[in-house]
Design an enzyme around this catalytic site. Structure first.
Site, short mmCIF file in Angstrom:
data_model
loop_
_atom_site.label_atom_id
_atom_site.label_comp_id
_atom_site.label_asym_id
_atom_site.label_seq_id
_atom_site.Cartn_x
_atom_site.Cartn_y
_atom_site.Cartn_z
N LYS A 62 0.86 -1.18 0.00
CA LYS A 62 0.00 0.00 0.00
C LYS A 62 0.89 1.23 0.00
CE LYS A 62 -4.49 0.58 0.18
NZ LYS A 62 -5.49 -0.26 -0.45
N GLY A 122 -25.65 1.91 -0.57
CA GLY A 122 -24.66 2.58 -1.41
C GLY A 122 -24.83 2.19 -2.86
N GLY A 145 -23.29 3.60 -5.63
CA GLY A 145 -22.26 4.26 -6.44
C GLY A 145 -21.82 3.37 -7.59
N VAL A 159 -20.05 0.60 -7.79
CA VAL A 159 -20.27 -0.84 -7.64
C VAL A 159 -21.75 -1.12 -7.38
CG1 VAL A 159 -19.67 -2.92 -6.36
CG2 VAL A 159 -17.92 -1.16 -6.75
P1 NAD Z 1 -18.68 5.13 -4.76
O1 NAD Z 1 -18.08 6.30 -4.04
O2 NAD Z 1 -18.90 5.22 -6.22
O3 NAD Z 1 -20.10 4.77 -4.10
C1 NAD Z 1 -20.35 4.79 -2.72
C2 NAD Z 1 -21.81 5.15 -2.54
O4 NAD Z 1 -22.12 5.03 -1.16
C3 NAD Z 1 -22.13 6.58 -2.97
O5 NAD Z 1 -23.24 6.59 -3.83
C4 NAD Z 1 -22.44 7.29 -1.64
O6 NAD Z 1 -23.38 8.33 -1.78
C5 NAD Z 1 -22.99 6.11 -0.84
N1 NAD Z 1 -22.99 6.36 0.60
C6 NAD Z 1 -22.11 7.07 1.34
N2 NAD Z 1 -22.50 7.09 2.61
C7 NAD Z 1 -23.65 6.37 2.69
C8 NAD Z 1 -24.54 6.04 3.74
N3 NAD Z 1 -24.33 6.44 5.00
N4 NAD Z 1 -25.62 5.28 3.47
C9 NAD Z 1 -25.86 4.86 2.19
N5 NAD Z 1 -25.05 5.16 1.15
C10 NAD Z 1 -23.97 5.91 1.39
O7 NAD Z 1 -17.78 3.89 -4.36
P2 NAD Z 1 -17.67 2.49 -5.14
O8 NAD Z 1 -16.52 2.54 -6.06
O9 NAD Z 1 -19.01 2.09 -5.62
O10 NAD Z 1 -17.22 1.53 -3.94
C11 NAD Z 1 -18.16 1.14 -2.94
C12 NAD Z 1 -17.43 0.38 -1.83
O11 NAD Z 1 -16.77 -0.77 -2.37
C13 NAD Z 1 -16.33 1.20 -1.14
O12 NAD Z 1 -16.25 0.80 0.21
C14 NAD Z 1 -15.08 0.76 -1.87
O13 NAD Z 1 -13.92 0.91 -1.05
C15 NAD Z 1 -15.38 -0.71 -2.10
N6 NAD Z 1 -14.65 -1.28 -3.24
C16 NAD Z 1 -14.80 -0.75 -4.48
C17 NAD Z 1 -14.12 -1.31 -5.56
C18 NAD Z 1 -14.29 -0.75 -6.95
O14 NAD Z 1 -13.88 -1.43 -7.91
N7 NAD Z 1 -14.88 0.43 -7.11
C19 NAD Z 1 -13.30 -2.42 -5.36
C20 NAD Z 1 -13.18 -2.96 -4.08
C21 NAD Z 1 -13.86 -2.38 -3.01
#
Ligand code: NAD
Length: 352
Positions: free
Chosen positions: A78, A174, A176, A178
């Protein structure tokens, strides 16, 4: 510092300074036993320098476990680049970070993480080839979503003894990158969705596209569902939320879902099957690692689908040993790393 490294299980810790660009960076390497350490680069403000070092150190081990259980020929590392105070030249900073990564000669491959962007990875690529998540590899999120989808199917098969998701109720926290992609797959598979996000536009999209039912963000824990899929924040499985859950399975993409390790046991005590986060959310890592190795498409998707069989193996082992799944996963990852280290030592002995 050495004691802290020992506790974090690190093999090496590197500090990079470049006064011309303002670069102040840390690279923590947990293991290279299975191959080059891979892991994201955080680009954030840190009130105290020590917090940046601690962040890099505490997150490296998780990357080794994730890569090992994903069957990738990589260890974990990291990096943290401390965001400078005041004005700075982001391009010069990222180029300097690329040179820092390059000096490690391939022991560490960097990737996107909190605060860093695909465009940063493109800049880093101008000074090192040991970088993934560039714009050529594209957004990893749909691949993460595919892994979570396969993981949910495996958990449903194990706990509910059903091969199909049709008619099951699944809540997603959430929506977003994913969460939205996952919602689309679950909807196509016939699941009924209950969704929550603090962003009303994202909720509305899911209502319109997938006929989802929305609940206020803090009520998602109370929804009566078959599967709860956390895809937003970390540390949401804790002493306050777990007693509220009315689901058979927790399986989602969010990183570090368990507030503390004990919460994995708490889920088990509540009769809830937990798919460990770093196992089920490895699809994005598989995508970027295989893209870096110039492997794409069908072979990548097949590897991501293996997340389902890995989880089934862990679920069965946890049942057999009467232990929590997260604990069994950690032990399995450790044993894979130890086996690789032993095999490397044996090869070195033969060549000596
Ligand atoms: P993102 O930022 O696109 O989406 C996160 C979503 O969560 C947003 O829409 C946000 O508004 C929502 N959110 C925040 N606080 C909230 C709450 N209190 N209640 C409900 N919703 C809430 O992130 P992402 O890329 O979709 O990733 C989502 C999770 O998966 C993160 O924890 C990330 O670390 C993990 N992750 C993502 C990937 C990837 O490929 N993007 C890979 C491994 C792990």
């Amino acid at each position: 510092m050495l004691k802290q490294m020992e506790t974090a299980g690190l093999t090496d810790l590197h500090f990079g300074l470049d006064p011309a660009s303002g670069l102040r960076a840390i690279i923590a390497i947990h293991s290279t036993a299975r191959g080059a350490a891979i892991g994201g680069c955080r680009f954030l403000h840190y009130p105290r320098e020590q917090d940046a070092v601690t962040d890099a150190m505490r997150l490296a081990r998780g990357m080794s476990y994730k890569a090992a259980l994903a069957g990738l020929p990589h260890g974990g590392g990291k990096a943290v680049v401390i965001e400078p105070e005041g004005d700075y030249d982001r391009t010069a900073l990222m180029q300097a970070f690329g040179r820092f990564v390059d000096e490690l000669g391939g022991r560490y491959i960097t990737a996107m993480d909190s605060g860093s962007e695909v465009s940063d990875m493109d800049i880093i690529e101008t000074t090192t080839r040991f970088v993934s998540c560039t714009s050529a590899s594209g957004d990893p999120s749909p691949h993460t979503a595919l892994g979570v989808f396969e993981g949910i199917k495996a958990a449903v098969r194990h706990r509910l003894e059903r091969d199909s998701l049709a008619g099951l109720s699944i809540s997603i926290q959430g929506l977003g990158h994913v969460g939205h992609a996952l919602a689309a797959m679950l909807h196509d598979a016939g699941a009924r969705l209950i969704v929550a996000d603090i962003n009303p536009t994202r909720v509305q999209q899911c209502i319109e596209q997938f006929g989802a039912r929305a609940v206020p963000a803090d009520e998602i824990y109370d929804a009566e569902v078959d599967v709860f899929s956390p895809c937003g924040l970390g540390a949401i499985l804790n002493a306050d939320t777990i007693p509220r859950l009315k689901c058979a399975i927790v399986a989602g993409s969010a990183n570090n879902q368990l507030a503390v390790d004990e919460d994995g046991n708490r889920l088990r005590a509540h009769g809830i099957l937990y798919a460990p986060d770093y196992v089920i959310n490895a699809g994005g890592l598989i995508h970027v690692a295989l893209h870096h190795a110039r492997i794409d498409g069908a072979r990548r998707d097949a590897k991501i689908r293996e997340i389902g069989s890995t989880l089934t193996h862990l679920f069965n082992e946890a049942d057999r040993k009467n232990q929590s799944v997260h604990h069994v996963a950690d032990l399995h990852a450790e044993s894979l790393l130890q086996a690789a280290a032993a095999s490397n030592a044996e090869q070195e002995r033969r060549h000596a």
